[in-house]
Design an enzyme around this catalytic site. Structure first.
Site, PDB file in Angstrom:
ATOM      1  N   CYS A  70       8.092  20.308 -58.318  1.00 44.86           N
ATOM      2  CA  CYS A  70       9.116  19.335 -58.744  1.00 44.86           C
ATOM      3  C   CYS A  70       8.996  19.183 -60.256  1.00 44.86           C
ATOM      4  O   CYS A  70       8.385  20.035 -60.909  1.00 44.86           O
ATOM      5  CB  CYS A  70       8.978  18.008 -58.000  1.00 44.86           C
ATOM      6  N   ARG A  72       7.422  13.949 -55.668  1.00 43.94           N
ATOM      7  CA  ARG A  72       7.905  14.746 -54.534  1.00 43.94           C
ATOM      8  C   ARG A  72       6.967  15.871 -54.113  1.00 43.94           C
ATOM      9  O   ARG A  72       6.602  15.970 -52.930  1.00 43.94           O
ATOM     10  CB  ARG A  72       9.301  15.318 -54.848  1.00 43.94           C
ATOM     11  N   ASP A 111      15.244  12.735 -56.949  1.00 43.08           N
ATOM     12  CA  ASP A 111      14.092  12.292 -57.738  1.00 43.08           C
ATOM     13  C   ASP A 111      13.923  10.791 -57.519  1.00 43.08           C
ATOM     14  O   ASP A 111      14.794  10.009 -57.896  1.00 43.08           O
ATOM     15  CB  ASP A 111      14.391  12.615 -59.210  1.00 43.08           C
TER      16      ASP A 111
HETATM   17  P1  4NP Z   1       8.671  14.152 -59.469  1.00 42.04           P
HETATM   18  O1  4NP Z   1       9.241  12.792 -60.084  1.00 42.04           O
HETATM   19  O2  4NP Z   1       9.358  15.286 -60.219  1.00 42.04           O
HETATM   20  O3  4NP Z   1       9.078  14.102 -58.041  1.00 42.04           O
HETATM   21  O4  4NP Z   1       7.176  14.141 -59.689  1.00 42.04           O
HETATM   22  C1  4NP Z   1       9.253  12.534 -61.456  1.00 42.04           C
HETATM   23  C2  4NP Z   1       8.130  12.032 -62.058  1.00 42.04           C
HETATM   24  C3  4NP Z   1       8.137  11.753 -63.406  1.00 42.04           C
HETATM   25  C4  4NP Z   1       9.271  11.976 -64.157  1.00 42.04           C
HETATM   26  C5  4NP Z   1      10.406  12.481 -63.542  1.00 42.04           C
HETATM   27  C6  4NP Z   1      10.386  12.771 -62.200  1.00 42.04           C
HETATM   28  N1  4NP Z   1       9.283  11.655 -65.549  1.00 42.04           N
HETATM   29  O5  4NP Z   1      10.335  11.857 -66.182  1.00 42.04           O
HETATM   30  O6  4NP Z   1       8.260  11.249 -66.089  1.00 42.04           O
END
Ligand code: 4NP
Length: 152
Positions: A8, A14, A122
Site C-alpha cells: 500500500c 492496509r 485508504d
Molecule cells: P496505508 O495508509 O497506505 O494503508 O498504510 C496510509 C498511511 C499513511 C499515509 C497515507 C496512507 N500518509 O500519507 O502518511
C-alpha cells in the site's frame, strides 16, 4: 517457498492487515508473506494503532511488523505482489523492468470482484469504521488467495 508481498502507500494501515490476515491462513513453512509501502513516509514504524486494534479483535497480532518501502529487489524475491489501490498499482508497475515482473502485480480486490479493478480505500483519514471495512475486504480477498495457493 512461495512468497507473497502486500503493498500500500504507507505500509502502516492496509498492507499490514493484508499481511497478517494472509499469514494466519497459510503454513509458514511453505509460504512467506510480507508487506511494503510505495512511500518511505513511515519507515520503521509500527502499524497504525487502528489496524493493530482491528486485527487484535479478530485474533491476529500484527505488532511484530515495521513499515518498509517497496524496492525493485522485491520483484526478484516475491512470486505474487498484491497492491491495494490503483495508485499503488501505477507506482509498482513503474519500477518493473519487464513483463515477467509486471505480471506479478495484481489489485487485491480483483480476487473477489474479478476484472473490476476496485481499490481498497485508504482509511488513514477515516474513523475506526473505515479500518473495519478494510479488514472485511481483505479477509475475503485473502480467503480466495489462500484457497488458490493451497491448490497450486
Ligand atoms: P496505508 O495508509 O497506505 O494503508 O498504510 C496510509 C498511511 C499513511 C499515509 C497515507 C496512507 N500518509 O500519507 O502518511
Amino acid at each position: 517457498m512461495i512468497r507473497i508481498l502486500m503493498v500500500c502507500l504507507g505500509n502502516i494501515c492496509r498492507s499490514p492487515l493484508a499481511e497478517g490476515i494472509l499469514k494466519s491462513k497459510l503454513n509458514s513453512k511453505i509460504f512467506e508473506v510480507d508487506s511494503a509501502g510505495t512511500s518511505a513516509y513511515h519507515k520503521g514504524e509500527l502499524p497504525d494503532q487502528r489496524s493493530v486494534e482491528v486485527a487484535q479483535k479478530n485474533g491476529i497480532d500484527i505488532t511484530d511488523q515495521r513499515s518498509r518501502p517497496f524496492t525493485k529487489e522485491d520483484f526478484n524475491k516475491f512470486d505474487y505482489i498484491y497492491v491495494m489501490d490503483a495508485s499503488n498499482y501505477e507506482d509498482v508497475i513503474a519500477i518493473a523492468e519487464n513483463d515477467s515482473e509486471k505480471n506479478k502485480v495484481h489489485l487485491i480486490l480483483n480476487k473477489i470482484f474479478p476484472g473490476e479493478d476496485q481499490s481498497v480505500p485508504d482509511p488513514y483519514h477515516n474513523s475506526i469504521d473505515g479500518f473495519k471495512q478494510v479488514f472485511e475486504m481483505l479477509e475475503e480477498s485473502c480467503s480466495v488467495i489462500a484457497r488458490e495457493l493451497k491448490k497450486s
